[in-house]
Design an enzyme around this catalytic site. Structure first.
Site, mmCIF file in Angstrom:
data_model
loop_
_atom_site.group_PDB
_atom_site.id
_atom_site.type_symbol
_atom_site.label_atom_id
_atom_site.label_comp_id
_atom_site.label_asym_id
_atom_site.label_seq_id
_atom_site.Cartn_x
_atom_site.Cartn_y
_atom_site.Cartn_z
ATOM 1 N N HIS A 108 54.497 35.440 43.530
ATOM 2 C CA HIS A 108 53.294 35.342 42.699
ATOM 3 C C HIS A 108 53.572 34.475 41.479
ATOM 4 O O HIS A 108 54.627 34.555 40.857
ATOM 5 C CB HIS A 108 52.826 36.727 42.246
ATOM 6 C CG HIS A 108 51.463 36.689 41.615
ATOM 7 N ND1 HIS A 108 50.301 36.603 42.344
ATOM 8 C CD2 HIS A 108 51.080 36.693 40.309
ATOM 9 C CE1 HIS A 108 49.262 36.567 41.533
ATOM 10 N NE2 HIS A 108 49.706 36.626 40.281
ATOM 11 N N HIS A 150 45.684 34.011 35.981
ATOM 12 C CA HIS A 150 46.111 33.869 37.378
ATOM 13 C C HIS A 150 45.010 34.302 38.337
ATOM 14 O O HIS A 150 43.983 34.861 37.935
ATOM 15 C CB HIS A 150 47.384 34.693 37.633
ATOM 16 C CG HIS A 150 47.189 36.175 37.535
ATOM 17 N ND1 HIS A 150 47.916 37.093 38.261
ATOM 18 C CD2 HIS A 150 46.332 36.942 36.774
ATOM 19 C CE1 HIS A 150 47.538 38.322 37.962
ATOM 20 N NE2 HIS A 150 46.589 38.270 37.075
ATOM 21 N N CYS A 186 47.160 32.398 44.371
ATOM 22 C CA CYS A 186 47.881 32.249 43.090
ATOM 23 C C CYS A 186 48.452 30.840 42.896
ATOM 24 O O CYS A 186 48.203 30.189 41.875
ATOM 25 C CB CYS A 186 48.967 33.316 42.971
ATOM 26 S SG CYS A 186 50.360 33.141 44.108
#
Length: 341
Positions: free
Chosen positions: A305, A317, A256
């Site tokens: 994240h 993402h 991420c």
């Protein structure tokens, strides 16, 4: 004389009890096995997703340790270069003062008053004496320079040793985090292996469907947060479909924060490597209604994240292992806040 007796045979009652006990144990084992039914596909997916989330958390810690290791390597190299250059300068100073000392030793065997008395040209002698005084002052300065250089070298060597110790500890932490991530992923794979081939195929189809839906995402009339945010977001868009790989930061695979840091680098902006560090830069945006395209968005309480805000409630993402870079609803994860770089 030894007696020879026949061994005593177990009674019929005892045999019956033992047989009954063994039968009960078998029945209990069978009941226990029946009491633990095989988890359903949805239960396995829930557990696997949880393990993936834990793996991503460990991945960000791994990324932090790796970034720290790289910085320490650079700092140690720079310090070692400084120490080497400083040692050369110190050796040069020592050589120069050694030459002066030797010259003084060779000419200093006669008392100055006797040298003046024996000199055929007193004026020339006095000029030489004045020059020697100046040379003595330079020698004193050189000694001070040597002492200062020695102190500096000692401090740099001590700093280098401290950095080397930090580096060893960081490498140890890196190894632990890598092992933790691999353990979580292995546990997830073990769970997936309990499913039938048809169930695994169904899960794979769910992921494919999510990726296909991503290509049709409606971003509305999204306005970029800035020219650089637009360039970073465009770079991230070019990687849609690239696989998630823990610890990867492009150009063919990403985790991420690897995606966000890589994309902003393409826009000429250097941001930290980990999601937690990225959360501490720029301007914080709490309300989703104020987010603009290219803003960083952070999820979960520990901020493990991160993705890009894409517009119209969508984020771009790198989601998790087994998935690829794609658009998803911002509501699929617990939103914390955004950051405008």
């Amino acid at each position: 004389m030894a007696s020879h007796r026949r061994p005593k045979q177990p009674s019929r009652t005892r045999v019956t009890v033992l047989t009954a006990t063994a039968a009960a144990a078998v029945a209990l084992t069978s009941q226990t096995a029946q009491a633990e039914p095989k988890p359903s596909k949805s239960e396995v997916k829930e557990k696997v997703d949880k393990l993936y989330e834990e793996a991503e958390h460990a991945t960000e810690q791994y990324n932090g340790a790796k970034e720290k290791q790289e910085k320490l390597d650079e700092q140690i190299d720079a310090l070692q270069d400084k120490v080497a250059r400083g040692q050369e300068e110190l050796n040069t100073l020592r050589d120069s003062i050694g030459s002066v000392a030797s010259a003084q030793y060779r000419s200093g065997g006669i008392d100055p008053s006797v040298q003046l008395f024996l000199s055929g040209d007193p004026d020339t002698y006095l000029e030489k004496a004045s020059a020697l005084d100046q040379l003595g002052a330079k020698q004193t300065d050189a000694i001070r320079d040597i002492q200062a250089k020695q102190r500096t070298l000692a401090q740099q060597r001590q700093e280098a040793q401290s950095k080397l110790k930090d580096l060893a500890e960081t490498r140890e932490e890196l190894g632990k985090k890598k092992k933790e991530v691999q353990g979580k992923l292995a546990a997830a794979q073990k769970l997936l292996n309990t499913l039938t081939a048809a169930e695994r195929a169904a899960l794979a189809e769910d992921e494919s469907r999510a990726t296909r839906a991503s290509s049709r995402a409606d971003l509305g009339n999204a306005v970029p947060a800035s020219q650089r945010a637009a360039a970073a977001f465009s770079a991230a868009q070019s990687k849609i479909g690239s696989p998630y790989v823990y610890g990867a930061s492009g150009p063919s695979s990403f985790d991420c924060s690897g995606l966000t840091s890589w994309a902003y680098a393409q826009a000429g902006v250097s941001i930290p490597r980990t999601s937690q560090s990225q959360a501490s830069i720029g301007t914080r945006i709490s309300s989703q209604s104020q987010l603009q395209q290219g803003d960083l968005v952070f999820f979960y309480g520990d901020l493990h994240h991160v993705g890009f805000y894409a517009g119209n409630g969508q984020v771009l993402h790198a989601p998790k292992p087994g998935a690829s870079v794609r658009y998803e609803s911002i509501n699929n994860m617990p939103y914390m806040f955004g950051v405008r770089v």
